[in-house]
Design an enzyme around this catalytic site. Structure first.
Site, PDB file in Angstrom:
ATOM      1  N   CYS A   1      -2.043 -52.840 -56.557  1.00 32.66           N
ATOM      2  CA  CYS A   1      -2.034 -54.053 -57.374  1.00 32.66           C
ATOM      3  C   CYS A   1      -0.910 -53.902 -58.379  1.00 32.66           C
ATOM      4  CB  CYS A   1      -3.368 -54.251 -58.088  1.00 32.66           C
ATOM      5  SG  CYS A   1      -3.410 -55.720 -59.150  1.00 32.66           S
TER       6      CYS A   1
ATOM      7  N   GLU B   1       0.722 -60.151 -53.465  1.00 37.87           N
ATOM      8  CA  GLU B   1       1.218 -59.053 -52.650  1.00 37.87           C
ATOM      9  C   GLU B   1       2.354 -59.590 -51.789  1.00 37.87           C
ATOM     10  OE1 GLU B   1       1.971 -55.841 -52.447  1.00 37.87           O
ATOM     11  OE2 GLU B   1      -0.166 -55.533 -52.874  1.00 37.87           O
TER      12      GLU B   1
END
Length: 271
Positions: A2, A114
């Site tokens: 993350c 992402e």
């Protein structure tokens, strides 16, 4: 992993959702659609209130800096590297094992970003036909629109170069716990592109479902094996993913338009 997420929920909505007992409104943060490491973020945690006669743990919403600085660190510079802690090893790594036992938190988010490099792009790079593969950002969020409750850790660090009464004498920092990405089908998949979270990236933030929040936040729970069981990934099929503008790749860009769903990838991504 993350490395970027969005957090635009109003503080009053978060305090109600997480049954927060203590929150200082003057600490309110502006909505942030492009949260990057070293930024300040909201965290839900339980600990006694400073200087209170009652020493029971109180559920609080606090503002922390993303990028954990271990209590034993000589300087805070390494915090930008400790934005993630792996669920598989968090109980044994020197930087994380102490906060894992007693300083756990929830980091509320809308979802996380992402970047995908498609198979075709990677093959071209290997062949030397491209110097740098192009990447398409995706936004991953609960399919039902609920808050993405990321498992986190927090830690205190004392800056010994400052006097006790200095407002920057103490740092409170945090890290997101990550786990292996789900390989099962997404709850809602894009019309073209990845069909699972693992197709996007091999890692993902560990999302805690509401039935685990109390146990995760309870500082009285200190048994490592019991805590490790709380790191089980949530049921598959709860998430959706969709392509968003490549503008999110620049941390200076920030606004709700970053979350707008595109009809298809801006960059060619082949699976």
């Amino acid at each position: 992993m993350c490395g970027r997420y969005a957090a635009s929920r109003r503080p009053e909505d978060l305090t109600g959702l997480f049954q927060v007992e203590k929150w200082e409104p003057e600490e309110a943060l502006a909505p942030d659609w492009n949260v990057a490491p070293t930024k300040e973020v909201y965290a839900i945690l339980e600990r006694p209130v400073k200087d209170a006669a009652d020493r029971r743990p109180v559920r609080q919403m606090r503002v922390l800096k993303w990028g954990l600085v271990p209590s034993w660190a000589k300087t805070p510079e390494g915090g930008a590297r400790l934005i993630n802690a792996r669920a598989e090893t968090v109980h044994e790594k020197p930087s994380f094992r102490r906060p894992f036992l007693s300083r756990r938190c929830i980091l509320p988010a809308d979802g996380y970003y992402e970047w995908v490099t498609g198979t075709g792009e990677r093959e071209l790079e290997v062949e030397g036909r491209r110097k740098r593969p192009r990447k398409q950002p995706y936004f991953v969020t609960p399919a039902d629109g609920s808050v993405f409750a990321m498992a986190g850790l927090y830690e205190f660090w004392r800056d010994r170069t400052l006097p006790d009464d200095h407002p920057r004498a103490w740092w409170v920092t945090c890290s997101v716990i990550t786990t292996e990405a789900e390989t099962g089908p997404l709850g809602v998949a894009p019309a073209e592109g990845p069909g699972s979270l693992a197709d996007i990236h091999p890692r993902m933030p560990l999302m805690l479902t509401p039935d685990t929040w109390d146990a995760w936040l309870d500082p009285a729970r200190t048994d490592p094996e019991e805590l490790r069981r709380l790191l089980a990934p949530p049921p598959e099929g709860l998430m959706r993913a969709y392509p968003v503008t490549t503008a999110v790749s620049n941390v200076r860009n920030n606004g709700p338009e970053l979350l707008e769903e595109l009809a298809g990838p801006e960059e060619p991504v082949l699976f």
